[in-house]
Design a protein around this motif. Structure first.
Motif, PDB file in Angstrom:
ATOM      1  N   GLU A  79     -37.579  -1.719   5.251  1.00 28.49           N
ATOM      2  CA  GLU A  79     -38.441  -2.901   5.389  1.00 28.49           C
ATOM      3  C   GLU A  79     -38.972  -3.294   4.010  1.00 28.49           C
ATOM      4  N   GLU A  80     -39.766  -4.325   3.973  1.00 30.01           N
ATOM      5  CA  GLU A  80     -40.302  -4.816   2.703  1.00 30.01           C
ATOM      6  C   GLU A  80     -41.243  -3.814   2.037  1.00 30.01           C
ATOM      7  N   THR A  81     -42.177  -3.263   2.807  1.00 28.19           N
ATOM      8  CA  THR A  81     -43.195  -2.384   2.220  1.00 28.19           C
ATOM      9  C   THR A  81     -43.090  -0.934   2.661  1.00 28.19           C
ATOM     10  N   GLN A  82     -42.222  -0.665   3.637  1.00 25.42           N
ATOM     11  CA  GLN A  82     -42.089   0.702   4.144  1.00 25.42           C
ATOM     12  C   GLN A  82     -40.698   0.921   4.703  1.00 25.42           C
ATOM     13  N   MET A  83     -40.382   2.182   4.925  1.00 24.26           N
ATOM     14  CA  MET A  83     -39.138   2.557   5.555  1.00 24.26           C
ATOM     15  C   MET A  83     -39.482   3.158   6.914  1.00 24.26           C
ATOM     16  N   ASP A  84     -38.800   2.673   7.950  1.00 29.41           N
ATOM     17  CA  ASP A  84     -39.013   3.192   9.295  1.00 29.41           C
ATOM     18  C   ASP A  84     -37.887   4.167   9.622  1.00 29.41           C
ATOM     19  N   LEU A  85     -38.237   5.219  10.333  1.00 33.01           N
ATOM     20  CA  LEU A  85     -37.284   6.276  10.668  1.00 33.01           C
ATOM     21  C   LEU A  85     -37.245   6.487  12.167  1.00 33.01           C
ATOM     22  N   ILE A  86     -36.043   6.625  12.684  1.00 35.39           N
ATOM     23  CA  ILE A  86     -35.824   7.161  14.026  1.00 35.39           C
ATOM     24  C   ILE A  86     -34.998   8.420  13.807  1.00 35.39           C
ATOM     25  N   ALA A  87     -35.539   9.546  14.242  1.00 25.68           N
ATOM     26  CA  ALA A  87     -34.852  10.828  14.069  1.00 25.68           C
ATOM     27  C   ALA A  87     -34.513  11.410  15.434  1.00 25.68           C
ATOM     28  N   VAL A  88     -33.323  11.974  15.524  1.00 27.98           N
ATOM     29  CA  VAL A  88     -32.867  12.622  16.741  1.00 27.98           C
ATOM     30  C   VAL A  88     -32.490  14.042  16.356  1.00 27.98           C
ATOM     31  N   LYS A  89     -33.044  15.015  17.072  1.00 26.80           N
ATOM     32  CA  LYS A  89     -32.751  16.422  16.794  1.00 26.80           C
ATOM     33  C   LYS A  89     -32.163  17.038  18.054  1.00 26.80           C
ATOM     34  N   ILE A  90     -31.050  17.730  17.890  1.00 26.56           N
ATOM     35  CA  ILE A  90     -30.383  18.406  18.997  1.00 26.56           C
ATOM     36  C   ILE A  90     -30.756  19.882  18.940  1.00 26.56           C
ATOM     37  N   GLU A 116     -34.658  15.861  20.985  1.00 31.57           N
ATOM     38  CA  GLU A 116     -35.986  15.408  20.567  1.00 31.57           C
ATOM     39  C   GLU A 116     -35.837  14.120  19.773  1.00 31.57           C
ATOM     40  N   LEU A 117     -36.685  13.162  20.070  1.00 37.61           N
ATOM     41  CA  LEU A 117     -36.712  11.886  19.351  1.00 37.61           C
ATOM     42  C   LEU A 117     -38.039  11.751  18.631  1.00 37.61           C
ATOM     43  N   PHE A 118     -37.973  11.316  17.374  1.00 33.61           N
ATOM     44  CA  PHE A 118     -39.175  11.105  16.573  1.00 33.61           C
ATOM     45  C   PHE A 118     -39.077   9.739  15.914  1.00 33.61           C
ATOM     46  N   THR A 119     -40.214   9.140  15.674  1.00 31.13           N
ATOM     47  CA  THR A 119     -40.251   7.924  14.862  1.00 31.13           C
ATOM     48  C   THR A 119     -41.339   8.115  13.811  1.00 31.13           C
ATOM     49  N   ALA A 120     -41.131   7.491  12.679  1.00 33.27           N
ATOM     50  CA  ALA A 120     -42.117   7.580  11.604  1.00 33.27           C
ATOM     51  C   ALA A 120     -41.918   6.396  10.663  1.00 33.27           C
ATOM     52  N   SER A 121     -42.920   6.147   9.865  1.00 31.92           N
ATOM     53  CA  SER A 121     -42.844   5.124   8.823  1.00 31.92           C
ATOM     54  C   SER A 121     -43.441   5.708   7.554  1.00 31.92           C
ATOM     55  N   LYS A 122     -42.884   5.293   6.439  1.00 30.79           N
ATOM     56  CA  LYS A 122     -43.390   5.784   5.159  1.00 30.79           C
ATOM     57  C   LYS A 122     -43.373   4.643   4.149  1.00 30.79           C
ATOM     58  N   TRP A 150     -29.800   0.121  18.330  1.00 29.97           N
ATOM     59  CA  TRP A 150     -29.620   0.656  19.676  1.00 29.97           C
ATOM     60  C   TRP A 150     -30.713   1.676  19.995  1.00 29.97           C
ATOM     61  N   PHE A 151     -30.926   2.613  19.069  1.00 32.72           N
ATOM     62  CA  PHE A 151     -31.952   3.630  19.291  1.00 32.72           C
ATOM     63  C   PHE A 151     -33.349   3.011  19.322  1.00 32.72           C
ATOM     64  N   GLU A 152     -33.581   1.978  18.530  1.00 35.37           N
ATOM     65  CA  GLU A 152     -34.878   1.305  18.530  1.00 35.37           C
ATOM     66  C   GLU A 152     -35.160   0.721  19.912  1.00 35.37           C
ATOM     67  N   THR A 153     -34.158   0.099  20.513  1.00 30.59           N
ATOM     68  CA  THR A 153     -34.316  -0.441  21.863  1.00 30.59           C
ATOM     69  C   THR A 153     -34.592   0.686  22.850  1.00 30.59           C
ATOM     70  N   PHE A 154     -33.855   1.802  22.705  1.00 29.68           N
ATOM     71  CA  PHE A 154     -34.054   2.945  23.599  1.00 29.68           C
ATOM     72  C   PHE A 154     -35.462   3.519  23.439  1.00 29.68           C
ATOM     73  N   VAL A 155     -35.906   3.705  22.208  1.00 22.40           N
ATOM     74  CA  VAL A 155     -37.241   4.250  21.939  1.00 22.40           C
ATOM     75  C   VAL A 155     -38.314   3.317  22.501  1.00 22.40           C
ATOM     76  N   ASP A 156     -38.153   2.013  22.290  1.00 24.49           N
ATOM     77  CA  ASP A 156     -39.115   1.039  22.806  1.00 24.49           C
ATOM     78  C   ASP A 156     -39.190   1.113  24.335  1.00 24.49           C
ATOM     79  N   THR A 157     -38.042   1.296  24.986  1.00 20.68           N
ATOM     80  CA  THR A 157     -37.998   1.411  26.449  1.00 20.68           C
ATOM     81  C   THR A 157     -38.733   2.677  26.905  1.00 20.68           C
ATOM     82  N   GLN A 158     -38.552   3.769  26.163  1.00 19.45           N
ATOM     83  CA  GLN A 158     -39.174   5.042  26.519  1.00 19.45           C
ATOM     84  C   GLN A 158     -40.700   4.977  26.359  1.00 19.45           C
ATOM     85  N   GLU A 159     -41.139   4.192  25.373  1.00 21.33           N
ATOM     86  CA  GLU A 159     -42.587   4.114  25.099  1.00 21.33           C
ATOM     87  C   GLU A 159     -43.292   3.179  26.063  1.00 21.33           C
TER      88      GLU A 159
END
Length: 160
Positions: A79-90, A116-122, A150-159
């Protein structure tokens, strides 16, 4: 040098761009041959400057990065001011999501206990392109972002 020199293969692919780069400095093909033969350190510096210019352009345009390993998936949106992360851990060493079967397993078990699904921004440091470059050097690849989206849509649906 801010980033790293392009590989020989990358330089070959950017041959015309390098010629244009030399032309902007009023260096002809003959002069380039002479520089390479008689002033190799100057030729090296020119390659380094060209490499940095290419990297800077590519990194500034990057919108998505992916880093996939057998048990994890890191998806970044630049993004312009930050980086967004979607992490998936098996949490199953028998699964390798870099394989077709492993990726299919992930799709089927995305909501299971072994995933496990994680989201973060930095926020970026003072040098956004360098932050992106560091991820590339660690194995991330620049993508068009289909997997992230795709994962962003999935994460948004889960939240929801």
């Amino acid at each position: 040098m801010k980033y790293r020199r392009l590989t020989q293969e990358q330089l070959e692919e950017l041959h015309q761009e390098f010629i244009n780069f030399l032309a902007t400095q009023s260096i002809t093909a003959e002069e380039w041959k002479t520089i390479k033969a008689n002033q190799p350190e100057v030729a090296e510096e020119e390659l380094d400057v060209f490499s940095d210019l290419v990297w800077e352009g590519v990194l500034r345009k990057a919108e998505y990065l992916e880093h996939i390993s057998p048990q994890s998936l890191y998806l970044f949106q630049v993004e312009e001011t930050q980086m967004d992360l979607i992490a998936v851990k098996i949490n199953n060493d028998a699964i390798d999501i870099t394989s077709d079967a492993g990726y299919q397993w992930l799709r089927e078990h995305l909501t299971g206990d072994e995933v496990e699904l994680f989201t973060a921004s930095k926020s970026y440091s003072d040098d956004k392109p360098l932050d992106v470059f560091k991820l590339v050097e660690q194995g991330a690849v620049i993508t068009k972002g289909e997997l992230y989206q795709w994962f962003e849509t999935f994460v948004d649906t889960q939240e929801s």
